[in-house]
Design an enzyme around this catalytic site. Structure first.
Site, short mmCIF file in Angstrom:
data_model
loop_
_atom_site.label_atom_id
_atom_site.label_comp_id
_atom_site.label_asym_id
_atom_site.label_seq_id
_atom_site.Cartn_x
_atom_site.Cartn_y
_atom_site.Cartn_z
N PRO A 2 -50.03 -66.16 23.02
CG PRO A 2 -50.71 -67.99 23.68
CD PRO A 2 -49.60 -67.12 23.68
CD GLU A 3 -52.04 -59.96 22.97
OE1 GLU A 3 -53.44 -58.82 23.06
OE2 GLU A 3 -50.56 -59.26 22.64
CG HIS A 91 -39.75 -77.18 25.19
ND1 HIS A 91 -38.94 -77.25 25.88
CD2 HIS A 91 -38.57 -76.87 23.51
CE1 HIS A 91 -37.08 -76.74 24.88
NE2 HIS A 91 -37.59 -75.94 23.42
NE ARG A 110 -39.77 -68.27 23.60
CZ ARG A 110 -39.67 -67.13 22.77
NH1 ARG A 110 -39.67 -66.00 23.52
NH2 ARG A 110 -40.66 -67.97 22.17
NE ARG A 149 -53.65 -46.18 38.22
CZ ARG A 149 -53.54 -47.17 38.63
NH1 ARG A 149 -55.05 -48.11 37.78
NH2 ARG A 149 -52.75 -48.02 38.16
#
Length: 268
Positions: A2-3, A91, A110, A149
DNA sequence: CTGGATTCCTGCTTGC
DNA sequence: TGCAAGCAGGAATCCA
């Protein structure tokens, strides 16, 4: 994984539950609670006043000083069910019961995610970068943070302290759209490239939100259903596939420890 | 300070 | 067919 678009989708799905009262919180696995600033009974019998998102975090606020912050890691789910329905999957770590005869299920196979019960969200999010869909995230900002950078541009996009909410899927997709190689040194991007990339990031995130996120494997929305944006992916996860633009076989390369897919012909 | 490597965890995929 | 190894990844932490 999930972003931002996935968490935003869950937020929108759960918004109809604003005003519901929390009647019970059942913590089935205490190590999922990463921080606890107040006792659970403080938030019991409180209404949910606000459901919001910051980066990849989802927040339920009962008051400015009573906040439940959730992060779904890569396999986490947070969805609503009728109290009478039984969530059968394994879970499940936290269940938040509401007085509307519904319950919110926090499930994470996880366990890369977590839950924080915190008083001060401003402090909690202090070090989080800008929201990529906000007016703060401009080509100028992207240009500035890339100067000097040497890090790969993709690794920079994944740095939550700079920009909050982009993960592996949308980094690959945005870089493809902007025609920039993910392993290009951030400082070498031209001003024109930072403009394209900034717009591509906003575009990809917005389009995914419209499609209710990407269900590559684990993601489920606030009703435990899949999203649709996986059908619109151009390069993410597409090992051995051809570039949708020029037919060149896509390159697969680990960048900053993350598997990445890109077109070595279109992306410079 | 910078950037790369490591760690946590489970389950699907791969290869012999 | 069966089983073990490989792989996936968000973010904190460690290290050169």
């Amino acid at each position: 994984m999930p972003e931002l678009p996935e968490v935003e989708t869950i937020k929108r799905n759960l918004t109809p539950n604003l005003g519901a009262k929390i009647t019970k919180i059942d913590i089935k696995r205490s190590d999922i609670i990463k921080r606890q600033d107040f006792q659970l009974n403080k938030i019991i019998n409180q209404d949910i006043d606000k459901i919001w998102r910051r980066g990849k975090y989802l927040i339920l606020s009962s008051s400015p000083k009573l906040n439940i912050v959730l992060h779904l890691g890569m396999s986490g789910r947070f969805y609503i069910l009728d109290v009478k329905d039984e969530a059968k999957e394994p879970h499940i770590h936290v269940i938040i019961y509401l007085d509307s005869q519904k319950k919110l299920i926090y499930q994470d196979t996880r366990r890369f995610g977590g839950v924080w019960l915190i008083k001060d969200t401003a402090l909690f999010f202090e070090k989080l970068g800008v929201e990529p869909l906000s007016s703060e995230f401009t080509p100028g900002y992207l240009y500035e943070i890339t100067r000097g950078r040497r890090i790969a541009i993709k690794s920079l996009l994944l740095n939550q302290h700079l920009i909050a909410g982009i993960g592996n899927i949308y980094a690959d997709e945005a870089l493809f759209k902007a025609k920039v190689r993910p392993d290009k040194s951030a400082g070498l991007l031209t001003q024109e490239e930072t403009v394209k990339l900034c717009l591509a990031i906003k575009d990809v995130l917005k389009n995914s939100i419209k499609e209710r996120g990407t269900t590559f494997r684990d993601f489920r929305d606030g009703y435990n259903g899949p999203g649709n944006f996986q059908n619109s992916l151009q390069v993410y996860g597409k090992t051995n596939a051809k570039c949708p633009s020029c037919e060149t076989v896509l390159t697969k390369k680990v960048i900053g420890g993350r598997t990445s897919h890109f077109c070595s012909n279109c992306q410079l």
